[in-house]
Scaffold this motif. Structure first.
Motif, PDB file in Angstrom:
ATOM      1  N   GLY A 138      -7.053   3.506   8.110  1.00  0.00           N
ATOM      2  CA  GLY A 138      -6.704   4.359   9.163  1.00  0.00           C
ATOM      3  C   GLY A 138      -5.697   3.443  10.388  1.00  0.00           C
ATOM      4  N   VAL A 139      -4.811   4.022  10.877  1.00  0.00           N
ATOM      5  CA  VAL A 139      -3.920   3.303  11.678  1.00  0.00           C
ATOM      6  C   VAL A 139      -3.592   4.102  12.838  1.00  0.00           C
ATOM      7  CG1 VAL A 139      -1.764   1.938  11.832  1.00  0.00           C
ATOM      8  CG2 VAL A 139      -2.960   1.827   9.689  1.00  0.00           C
ATOM      9  N   ASP A 140      -3.761   3.339  14.176  1.00  0.00           N
ATOM     10  CA  ASP A 140      -3.427   3.982  15.475  1.00  0.00           C
ATOM     11  C   ASP A 140      -2.096   3.038  16.148  1.00  0.00           C
ATOM     12  OD1 ASP A 140      -3.120   5.480  17.781  1.00  0.00           O
ATOM     13  OD2 ASP A 140      -4.939   4.250  18.723  1.00  0.00           O
ATOM     14  N   ILE A 141      -1.025   3.821  15.951  1.00  0.00           N
ATOM     15  CA  ILE A 141       0.149   3.089  16.503  1.00  0.00           C
ATOM     16  C   ILE A 141       0.455   3.614  17.837  1.00  0.00           C
ATOM     17  CG2 ILE A 141       2.799   2.792  16.245  1.00  0.00           C
ATOM     18  CD1 ILE A 141       2.217   3.361  13.298  1.00  0.00           C
ATOM     19  N   GLY A 142       0.258   2.860  18.893  1.00  0.00           N
ATOM     20  CA  GLY A 142       0.619   3.084  20.287  1.00  0.00           C
ATOM     21  C   GLY A 142       1.649   2.250  21.005  1.00  0.00           C
ATOM     22  N   GLY A 143       2.167   2.563  21.901  1.00  0.00           N
ATOM     23  CA  GLY A 143       3.246   1.724  22.624  1.00  0.00           C
ATOM     24  C   GLY A 143       2.854   0.353  22.953  1.00  0.00           C
ATOM     25  N   VAL A 164       0.673  11.097   7.698  1.00  0.00           N
ATOM     26  CA  VAL A 164       1.037  10.750   9.068  1.00  0.00           C
ATOM     27  C   VAL A 164       0.932  12.138  10.142  1.00  0.00           C
ATOM     28  CG1 VAL A 164       2.549   8.837   8.345  1.00  0.00           C
ATOM     29  CG2 VAL A 164       3.641  11.100   9.033  1.00  0.00           C
ATOM     30  N   ASP A 165       0.679  11.672  11.432  1.00  0.00           N
ATOM     31  CA  ASP A 165       0.604  12.794  12.433  1.00  0.00           C
ATOM     32  C   ASP A 165       0.685  12.129  13.705  1.00  0.00           C
ATOM     33  OD1 ASP A 165       0.563  14.980  13.611  1.00  0.00           O
ATOM     34  OD2 ASP A 165      -1.396  16.059  12.546  1.00  0.00           O
ATOM     35  N   ASN A 166       0.570  12.889  14.710  1.00  0.00           N
ATOM     36  CA  ASN A 166       0.705  12.450  16.206  1.00  0.00           C
ATOM     37  C   ASN A 166      -0.674  11.847  16.437  1.00  0.00           C
ATOM     38  OD1 ASN A 166      -0.387  13.462  19.055  1.00  0.00           O
ATOM     39  ND2 ASN A 166       1.621  12.527  19.248  1.00  0.00           N
ATOM     40  N   ASP A 167      -0.592  10.595  17.387  1.00  0.00           N
ATOM     41  CA  ASP A 167      -1.933  10.092  17.523  1.00  0.00           C
ATOM     42  C   ASP A 167      -2.902  10.757  18.341  1.00  0.00           C
ATOM     43  OD1 ASP A 167      -0.313  10.047  19.786  1.00  0.00           O
ATOM     44  OD2 ASP A 167      -0.485   7.850  20.252  1.00  0.00           O
ATOM     45  N   VAL A 168      -2.415  11.552  19.112  1.00  0.00           N
ATOM     46  CA  VAL A 168      -3.592  12.596  19.827  1.00  0.00           C
ATOM     47  C   VAL A 168      -4.271  13.256  19.004  1.00  0.00           C
ATOM     48  CG1 VAL A 168      -3.876  13.759  21.974  1.00  0.00           C
ATOM     49  CG2 VAL A 168      -2.247  12.019  22.069  1.00  0.00           C
ATOM     50  N   HIS A 169      -3.281  13.882  18.007  1.00  0.00           N
ATOM     51  CA  HIS A 169      -3.968  14.750  17.210  1.00  0.00           C
ATOM     52  C   HIS A 169      -5.185  13.993  16.132  1.00  0.00           C
ATOM     53  CE1 HIS A 169      -1.723  18.179  18.223  1.00  0.00           C
ATOM     54  NE2 HIS A 169      -0.657  17.893  17.515  1.00  0.00           N
ATOM     55  N   VAL A 188       6.667  12.860  18.505  1.00  0.00           N
ATOM     56  CA  VAL A 188       6.437  13.928  17.829  1.00  0.00           C
ATOM     57  C   VAL A 188       6.655  13.967  16.437  1.00  0.00           C
ATOM     58  CG1 VAL A 188       7.270  16.381  17.929  1.00  0.00           C
ATOM     59  CG2 VAL A 188       7.195  15.275  20.062  1.00  0.00           C
ATOM     60  N   ILE A 189       5.494  14.148  15.649  1.00  0.00           N
ATOM     61  CA  ILE A 189       5.574  13.797  14.243  1.00  0.00           C
ATOM     62  C   ILE A 189       5.736  14.902  13.487  1.00  0.00           C
ATOM     63  CG2 ILE A 189       4.407  12.360  12.257  1.00  0.00           C
ATOM     64  CD1 ILE A 189       5.174  10.867  14.724  1.00  0.00           C
ATOM     65  N   ASP A 190       6.622  14.869  12.446  1.00  0.00           N
ATOM     66  CA  ASP A 190       6.831  16.164  11.604  1.00  0.00           C
ATOM     67  C   ASP A 190       5.943  15.919  10.274  1.00  0.00           C
ATOM     68  OD1 ASP A 190       7.843  17.871   9.610  1.00  0.00           O
ATOM     69  OD2 ASP A 190       9.698  17.982  10.363  1.00  0.00           O
ATOM     70  N   VAL A 192      -8.101  24.213  16.381  1.00  0.00           N
ATOM     71  CA  VAL A 192      -8.250  25.765  15.923  1.00  0.00           C
ATOM     72  C   VAL A 192      -8.858  25.838  14.508  1.00  0.00           C
ATOM     73  CG1 VAL A 192      -7.468  28.077  15.707  1.00  0.00           C
ATOM     74  CG2 VAL A 192      -6.387  26.529  17.486  1.00  0.00           C
ATOM     75  N   ASP A 193     -10.020  26.064  14.589  1.00  0.00           N
ATOM     76  CA  ASP A 193     -10.944  26.273  13.239  1.00  0.00           C
ATOM     77  C   ASP A 193     -10.616  24.915  12.443  1.00  0.00           C
ATOM     78  OD1 ASP A 193     -12.499  27.581  11.331  1.00  0.00           O
ATOM     79  OD2 ASP A 193     -10.867  28.296  10.041  1.00  0.00           O
ATOM     80  N   GLY A 194     -11.021  23.956  13.302  1.00  0.00           N
ATOM     81  CA  GLY A 194     -11.117  22.550  12.637  1.00  0.00           C
ATOM     82  C   GLY A 194      -9.811  21.963  12.539  1.00  0.00           C
ATOM     83  N   ARG A 195      -8.464  22.354  12.555  1.00  0.00           N
ATOM     84  CA  ARG A 195      -7.333  21.629  12.543  1.00  0.00           C
ATOM     85  C   ARG A 195      -6.289  21.767  13.875  1.00  0.00           C
ATOM     86  NH1 ARG A 195      -5.681  21.786   7.153  1.00  0.00           N
ATOM     87  NH2 ARG A 195      -7.241  22.635   5.619  1.00  0.00           N
ATOM     88  N   PRO A 196      -5.660  20.770  14.090  1.00  0.00           N
ATOM     89  CA  PRO A 196      -4.981  20.496  15.125  1.00  0.00           C
ATOM     90  C   PRO A 196      -3.747  21.882  15.052  1.00  0.00           C
ATOM     91  CG  PRO A 196      -5.260  18.544  14.198  1.00  0.00           C
ATOM     92  CD  PRO A 196      -5.764  19.556  13.368  1.00  0.00           C
ATOM     93  N   HIS A 197      -3.546  22.654  16.219  1.00  0.00           N
ATOM     94  CA  HIS A 197      -2.343  23.419  16.103  1.00  0.00           C
ATOM     95  C   HIS A 197      -1.176  22.649  16.519  1.00  0.00           C
ATOM     96  CE1 HIS A 197       0.073  26.880  17.103  1.00  0.00           C
ATOM     97  NE2 HIS A 197       0.269  26.517  18.104  1.00  0.00           N
ATOM     98  N   ARG A 198      -0.194  22.717  15.814  1.00  0.00           N
ATOM     99  CA  ARG A 198       0.993  21.839  15.744  1.00  0.00           C
ATOM    100  C   ARG A 198       2.153  22.574  16.455  1.00  0.00           C
ATOM    101  NH1 ARG A 198      -2.064  20.285  11.450  1.00  0.00           N
ATOM    102  NH2 ARG A 198      -2.670  17.929  11.727  1.00  0.00           N
TER     103      ARG A 198
END
Length: 299
Positions: free
Chosen positions: A6-11, A104-109, A67-69, A142-148
């Protein structure tokens, strides 16, 4: 035992951890983010952090600023906290460096999912998560999944309008957004603008704790604005729980009490009992959430 990275990439920093299937972090490493040096340096730093860990891993999950696609695995847009980060082919570049499948996804999600897995929101399916720190971000689960959302932008809670921010410019080009009054830098700037002499937000918090009327008022005003925005969102998305993390969430009762009061003042009667709680996992949350995403997608 199968491990996932697991990786968290911040500024400012990169955190990597080896995580078991039951959510235990077996090893972790942290390195500074070479943000000014551009994407290649940042991606190399991720690989270097992973190489410090004491074990092999079968896959990797990554939460990143920007913003991660999820579909393409690329950074659709980003602030200048990491130079040139927008357009980075994050998934492909890290898969090449790490030699394993990558999600990959956004860090806050990722942070929100970590809290749902083993933290303060464990067992919940509908959660509003707010990260209040240098900026204000969030995730609507929502229902266990981030709404993107349609453009992967859902969760930008800092750009909700609030009365206290009317006329104040925002880095996004708009004005009147809650980040301009509720984020950590905004709280410190407001304290100094009103004549306070503290140089850091923790100093403001200490002063509020020893009955500094100005410090307490600034924290309360920022918390109230943030709570108004969150209360409106509770009405809109009807979560089981509002979870708040980030550096500002450590400001203590002088911040939490007006935050909760402002949420309560905004919500509809049917959702008046929605708990507003602090996140539990701190810096580990995004690492765990990124691993959860990898287990879910690659299993």
């Amino acid at each position: 035992m199968t491990l996932v990275l697991g990786v968290d990439i911040g500024g400012t920093g990169i955190v990597a951890g080896l995580v078991t299937a039951d959510g235990a972090i077996r090893d972790r490493a942290a390195v500074p983010t070479p943000a000014a040096d551009g994407p290649v340096a940042v991606l190399d730093a991720v690989a270097a952090a992973a190489s410090r860990l004491g074990g092999e891993f079968a896959a990797a999950g990554v939460g990143s600023a920007g913003v991660i696609d999820r579909g393409s695995g690329s950074v659709r847009s980003a602030t200048d906290s990491i130079s040139g980060w927008a357009g980075t082919e994050l998934r492909a570049e890290l898969a090449a460096r790490l030699g394993v499948p990558v999600v990959v996804d956004n860090d806050v999600h990722a942070h929100a999912l970590g809290e749902l897995w083993t933290g303060a929101a464990a067992g919940r399916r509908h959660v509003l998560f707010a990260a209040v720190g240098t900026g204000i971000g969030g995730s609507i689960v929502v229902d266990g999944r981030p709404h993107r959302g349609a453009h992967a932008v859902a969760g930008h809670l800092g750009h909700l309008p609030v009365p206290a921010a009317a006329g104040r410019p925002c880095w996004c080009g708009g004005s009147g957004h809650v980040e301009g009054v509720g984020s950590g830098p905004a709280l410190l700037a407001e304290y100094r603008a009103r004549g306070g002499t503290a140089t850091t937000l923790p100093e403001v918090v200490v002063r509020a704790g020893i009955r500094d009327v100005l410090a307490a008022a600034v924290l309360a005003d920022g918390a109230t604005a943030t709570g108004q925005a969150l209360g409106g969102l509770v009405n809109a998305v009807d979560p089981e729980l509002v979870l708040v993390g980030g550096g500002v969430a450590s400001c203590g009762p002088a911040w939490w009490e007006p935050l909760r009061a402002a949420v309560a003042a905004e919500v509809l009667p049917a959702v008046r009992g929605t708990p507003v709680l602090p996140a539990e996992l701190g810096a580990d949350a995004a690492v765990l959430g990124a691993v959860w995403m990898a287990w879910e997608e690659l299993a």
